[in-house]
Scaffold this motif. Structure first.
Motif, PDB file in Angstrom:
ATOM      1  N   GLN A  41       0.893  -1.119  -0.103  1.00 56.32           N
ATOM      2  CA  GLN A  41       0.033  -0.039   0.031  1.00 56.32           C
ATOM      3  C   GLN A  41       0.941   1.167   0.024  1.00 56.32           C
ATOM      4  OE1 GLN A  41      -3.247  -0.145   2.527  1.00 56.32           O
ATOM      5  NE2 GLN A  41      -3.520   1.775   2.705  1.00 56.32           N
ATOM      6  N   SER A  42       0.250   2.202  -0.711  1.00 52.21           N
ATOM      7  CA  SER A  42       1.324   3.674  -0.800  1.00 52.21           C
ATOM      8  C   SER A  42       0.687   4.662  -0.046  1.00 52.21           C
ATOM      9  CB  SER A  42       1.543   3.736  -2.170  1.00 52.21           C
ATOM     10  OG  SER A  42       0.271   4.278  -2.850  1.00 52.21           O
ATOM     11  N   PHE A  43       1.718   5.400   0.264  1.00 50.51           N
ATOM     12  CA  PHE A  43       1.060   6.557   1.057  1.00 50.51           C
ATOM     13  C   PHE A  43       1.922   7.849   0.618  1.00 50.51           C
ATOM     14  CE2 PHE A  43       0.749   2.824   3.684  1.00 50.51           C
ATOM     15  CZ  PHE A  43      -0.425   2.825   4.395  1.00 50.51           C
ATOM     16  N   ASP A  44       1.236   8.907   0.683  1.00 47.84           N
ATOM     17  CA  ASP A  44       1.827  10.293   0.441  1.00 47.84           C
ATOM     18  C   ASP A  44       2.214  10.769   1.721  1.00 47.84           C
ATOM     19  OD1 ASP A  44       1.800  10.488  -2.294  1.00 47.84           O
ATOM     20  OD2 ASP A  44      -0.350  10.715  -2.542  1.00 47.84           O
ATOM     21  N   VAL A  45       3.392  11.103   1.863  1.00 47.85           N
ATOM     22  CA  VAL A  45       3.964  11.535   3.342  1.00 47.85           C
ATOM     23  C   VAL A  45       4.841  12.933   2.875  1.00 47.85           C
ATOM     24  CG1 VAL A  45       5.256  11.413   5.455  1.00 47.85           C
ATOM     25  CG2 VAL A  45       3.894   9.421   4.218  1.00 47.85           C
ATOM     26  N   ASP A  46       4.144  14.061   3.428  1.00 45.08           N
ATOM     27  CA  ASP A  46       4.862  15.434   3.062  1.00 45.08           C
ATOM     28  C   ASP A  46       5.039  15.331   1.565  1.00 45.08           C
ATOM     29  OD1 ASP A  46       5.192  15.909   5.766  1.00 45.08           O
ATOM     30  OD2 ASP A  46       6.938  14.965   6.046  1.00 45.08           O
ATOM     31  N   ASP A  47       6.285  15.500   0.879  1.00 47.00           N
ATOM     32  CA  ASP A  47       6.630  15.424  -0.485  1.00 47.00           C
ATOM     33  C   ASP A  47       6.971  14.103  -0.986  1.00 47.00           C
ATOM     34  OD1 ASP A  47       8.909  15.531   0.489  1.00 47.00           O
ATOM     35  OD2 ASP A  47       9.985  17.189  -0.638  1.00 47.00           O
ATOM     36  N   ARG A  48       6.937  13.132  -0.229  1.00 45.26           N
ATOM     37  CA  ARG A  48       7.385  11.815  -0.446  1.00 45.26           C
ATOM     38  C   ARG A  48       5.912  10.734  -0.774  1.00 45.26           C
ATOM     39  NH1 ARG A  48      11.480   9.594   3.626  1.00 45.26           N
ATOM     40  NH2 ARG A  48       9.676   9.996   4.875  1.00 45.26           N
ATOM     41  N   ASN A  49       6.285  10.057  -1.908  1.00 47.46           N
ATOM     42  CA  ASN A  49       5.474   8.756  -1.879  1.00 47.46           C
ATOM     43  C   ASN A  49       6.353   7.612  -1.511  1.00 47.46           C
ATOM     44  OD1 ASN A  49       4.024   6.356  -3.927  1.00 47.46           O
ATOM     45  ND2 ASN A  49       2.725   7.611  -2.953  1.00 47.46           N
ATOM     46  N   ILE A  50       5.748   7.001  -0.388  1.00 51.68           N
ATOM     47  CA  ILE A  50       6.516   5.615   0.024  1.00 51.68           C
ATOM     48  C   ILE A  50       5.498   4.475  -0.023  1.00 51.68           C
ATOM     49  CG2 ILE A  50       7.814   7.042   1.614  1.00 51.68           C
ATOM     50  CD1 ILE A  50       5.905   6.221   4.026  1.00 51.68           C
ATOM     51  N   PHE A  51       5.768   3.279   0.056  1.00 53.02           N
ATOM     52  CA  PHE A  51       4.908   2.095   0.035  1.00 53.02           C
ATOM     53  C   PHE A  51       5.349   1.316   1.077  1.00 53.02           C
ATOM     54  CE2 PHE A  51       7.264  -1.116  -2.497  1.00 53.02           C
ATOM     55  CZ  PHE A  51       8.310  -0.374  -3.001  1.00 53.02           C
ATOM     56  N   VAL A  52       4.506   0.545   1.626  1.00 57.37           N
ATOM     57  CA  VAL A  52       4.446  -0.633   2.742  1.00 57.37           C
ATOM     58  C   VAL A  52       4.139  -2.010   2.110  1.00 57.37           C
ATOM     59  CG1 VAL A  52       3.855  -1.433   5.047  1.00 57.37           C
ATOM     60  CG2 VAL A  52       4.043   0.947   4.413  1.00 57.37           C
ATOM     61  N   VAL A  53       5.105  -2.985   2.176  1.00 57.67           N
ATOM     62  CA  VAL A  53       4.882  -4.360   1.936  1.00 57.67           C
ATOM     63  C   VAL A  53       4.789  -5.140   3.273  1.00 57.67           C
ATOM     64  CG1 VAL A  53       5.592  -6.317   0.499  1.00 57.67           C
ATOM     65  CG2 VAL A  53       6.047  -3.982  -0.164  1.00 57.67           C
TER      66      VAL A  53
END
Ligand code: FES
Length: 104
Positions: free
Chosen positions: A16-28
């Motif tokens: 699942q991906s998340f927008d955090v501040d100016d970053r897009n990250i994802f958790v597996v």
């Protein structure tokens, strides 16, 4: 600390991906363990997925970059196939507190 979600909000063998501040990250989540990476392929620095939250290959064994097919180990982000072999995904530090995934 930014809270992403509860650990149970992500099913095993999915991401699942998340927008955090100016970053897009994802958790597996794999075998109940969590891994968090910056959503930026080391090949040319663009997001890995074409469809929302579609970060894994068909067998759910590797992280797949949909752009040019790079494969990454889920456990450490190492690229093991494709145009950026040897260049890992950037891991994002996190912790789990009271069942919530929090960025450090
Ligand atoms: S952008 Fe990921 S393999 Fe080319």
């Amino acid at each position: 600390m930014t809270i992403l979600c509860h650990i149970n909000d992500i099913e095993d063998d999915s991401a699942q991906s998340f927008d955090v501040d100016d970053r897009n990250i994802f958790v597996v989540k794999k075998f109940g363990k969590l891994f968090v990476y910056l959503n930026s392929c080391p090949h040319i620095g663009i997001p890995l997925e074409f469809l929302p939250n579609d970060f894994l290959d068909n067998d759910k064994r590797y992280i797949l970059c949909s752009n040019h097919g790079a494969l990454f180990e889920i456990e450490n982000g190492d690229c093991i196939a494709g145009p950026c072999v040897g260049q890992p995904l950037e891991a994002v530090p996190f912790t789990v507190e009271d069942g919530s995934i929090r960025l450090l």
